[in-house]
Design an enzyme around this catalytic site. Structure first.
Site, PDB file in Angstrom:
ATOM      1  N   CYS A  82       0.805  -1.221   0.000  1.00  0.00           N
ATOM      2  CA  CYS A  82       0.000   0.000   0.000  1.00  0.00           C
ATOM      3  C   CYS A  82       0.840   1.275   0.000  1.00  0.00           C
ATOM      4  O   CYS A  82       0.305   2.368  -0.204  1.00  0.00           O
ATOM      5  CB  CYS A  82      -0.931   0.011   1.205  1.00  0.00           C
ATOM      6  SG  CYS A  82      -2.060  -1.385   1.247  1.00  0.00           S
ATOM      7  N   CYS A 213     -13.835   0.335   7.123  1.00  0.00           N
ATOM      8  CA  CYS A 213     -12.821  -0.242   6.240  1.00  0.00           C
ATOM      9  C   CYS A 213     -12.808   0.539   4.926  1.00  0.00           C
ATOM     10  O   CYS A 213     -13.864   0.882   4.393  1.00  0.00           O
ATOM     11  CB  CYS A 213     -13.146  -1.702   5.933  1.00  0.00           C
ATOM     12  SG  CYS A 213     -13.459  -2.739   7.382  1.00  0.00           S
ATOM     13  N   CYS A 214     -11.626   0.806   4.400  1.00  0.00           N
ATOM     14  CA  CYS A 214     -11.553   1.514   3.123  1.00  0.00           C
ATOM     15  C   CYS A 214     -12.062   0.609   2.003  1.00  0.00           C
ATOM     16  O   CYS A 214     -11.917  -0.610   2.056  1.00  0.00           O
ATOM     17  CB  CYS A 214     -10.122   1.979   2.836  1.00  0.00           C
ATOM     18  SG  CYS A 214      -8.949   0.643   2.523  1.00  0.00           S
TER      19      CYS A 214
END
Length: 395
Positions: A82, A213-214
């Protein structure tokens, strides 16, 4: 040799759900076109390219930039989970700072599939083998659930046990994210949500609900960095510089600690932030705007403390006092963050860079943080890569 590194330009495309997203090369090219226009230079001026992405075959970076010409400039493809986008920026900054080149481009993009992240290669050991083994020592891992949210669910439980934080305080981070994203045309989710919405959304892992949560997201962003000499020769007047930046991985005692908080990068964040503050001679209390890695509400909470925005164990008070938003001590994720803007893995760090640059240039519109002369960017990838960058307004 060490030279001041200026942010000549930034650019990004609106993030989107996977079902509505374009292909990675289209999005990446859109971000490159935007950053070249923002910087006011031609692609032929770029001497090195660093392309960050996770889900794609080799040399996707070449596919993106070849749309603008084949100039023999080296193109390096960067996969650091990420933190791929900000790792690309770290490499571009190093190249300019060292004198290797005068101007470099960092571009990040991701064409993500819908649903939770999963392993793409099942015929070989996962890089996170030791992380998973350690997580199982401290958390009841459910093999039927996606692994990534379980790391952060475990970290949240550990934090709650240590400091007594309430479920609803974590949920307030999501409410704040949506409030900020309402003013960001690049964000995926801009409709407001309530505390009850967050707490009542479906459970994902542990105490984490879906709205904590993304979402899987497609998108792209880019930045061009250059030397002061390059800027002068080309008639540029950048208003933002990189004051300090570091990229770190884990310390030797990571797995010995048996800590889910450490597994998700809190130690790396703390060490990286301390190094950046020391390099720049800056106190975190001087920073008014921060874009941090809120892949889950838990991570935003942990990162407040890791970046020194509040004392250890002080995140709940920090949130309840409104010190994480407009009118408080520091505005965190004015863009809406990963939770609302979205998290196309390779693009995230450079999207954060774009937001901070716009903030310091006074170009953030309704999201503008008044009086910001310093801006902090934080991006972490499991496995681990942690990047912290301090940007400063150029007078």
């Amino acid at each position: 040799m060490s030279r001041r590194v200026l942010v000549a330009g930034v650019g990004m495309v609106p993030f989107s759900k996977p079902s509505a997203g374009k292909t990675y090369d289209e999005m990446g090219a859109g971000a490159v076109e935007a950053v070249l226009a923002d910087a006011g230079i031609a692609y032929e001026k770029i001497q090195q390219v660093y392309a960050g992405y996770v889900y794609g075959d080799s040399t996707c970076g070449q596919r993106v930039v070849y749309r603008f010409g084949k100039t023999r400039a080296p193109v390096l493809n960067v996969n650091n989970n990420c933190a791929s986008g900000s790792s690309a920026l770290w490499l571009a900054r190093q190249a300019v700072e060292s004198g290797a080149v005068e101007c470099a481009l960092a571009v990040g993009f991701e064409q993500m599939p819908p649903g939770a992240l999963g392993a793409k290669w099942t015929d070989r050991p996962t890089p996170l083998t030791d992380f998973i083994a350690t997580l199982k020592d401290v958390y009841d891992v459910d093999p039927s659930l996606p692994m990534t949210p379980q790391y952060f669910a475990a970290a949240g439980i550990e934090y709650m046990a240590k400091y007594g934080m309430k479920d609803e305080t974590f949920a307030r981070v999501s409410v704040k994210a949506r409030t900020h994203a309402a003013n960001n045309p690049y964000a995926v989710f801009r409709d407001p949500i309530t505390l009850d919405d967050v707490l009542g959304s479906p459970a994902v892992a542990g105490r984490l609900t879906r709205l904590q949560c993304c979402p899987p997201t497609c998108g792209a962003a880019a930045a061009i960095v250059c030397s002061e000499e390059f800027a002068r020769r080309n008639g540029l007047a950048p208003k933002v510089a990189i004051a300090a930046q570091t990229l770190q991985s884990d310390a030797a005692d990571l797995f010995d600690k048996k800590s889910a908080m450490s597994l998700v990068g809190t130690d790396v964040t703390r060490a990286a932030a301390a190094e950046v503050y020391e390099k720049a001679g800056v106190d975190p209390r001087d920073i008014k705007v921060v874009e941090l890695h809120d892949c889950f509400t838990v991570n935003e909470v942990l990162t407040y403390e890791g970046l020194g925005l509040c004392p250890e164990g002080g995140a709940e008070k920090f949130i309840l006092d409104g010190d994480n938003t407009y009118g408080g001590r520091v505005v965190t994720n004015p863009s809406g963050g990963l939770l609302s803007k979205g998290h196309p893995l390779g693009a995230t760090g450079l999207a954060q860079t774009a937001e901070i640059t716009w903030q310091l240039r006074g170009e953030a519109g309704a999201r503008q943080v008044e009086g910001a002369t310093l801006g902090l960017q934080h991006n972490v990838g499991l496995g681990t890569a942690g990047v912290v960058t301090l940007f400063e307004k150029v007078s």
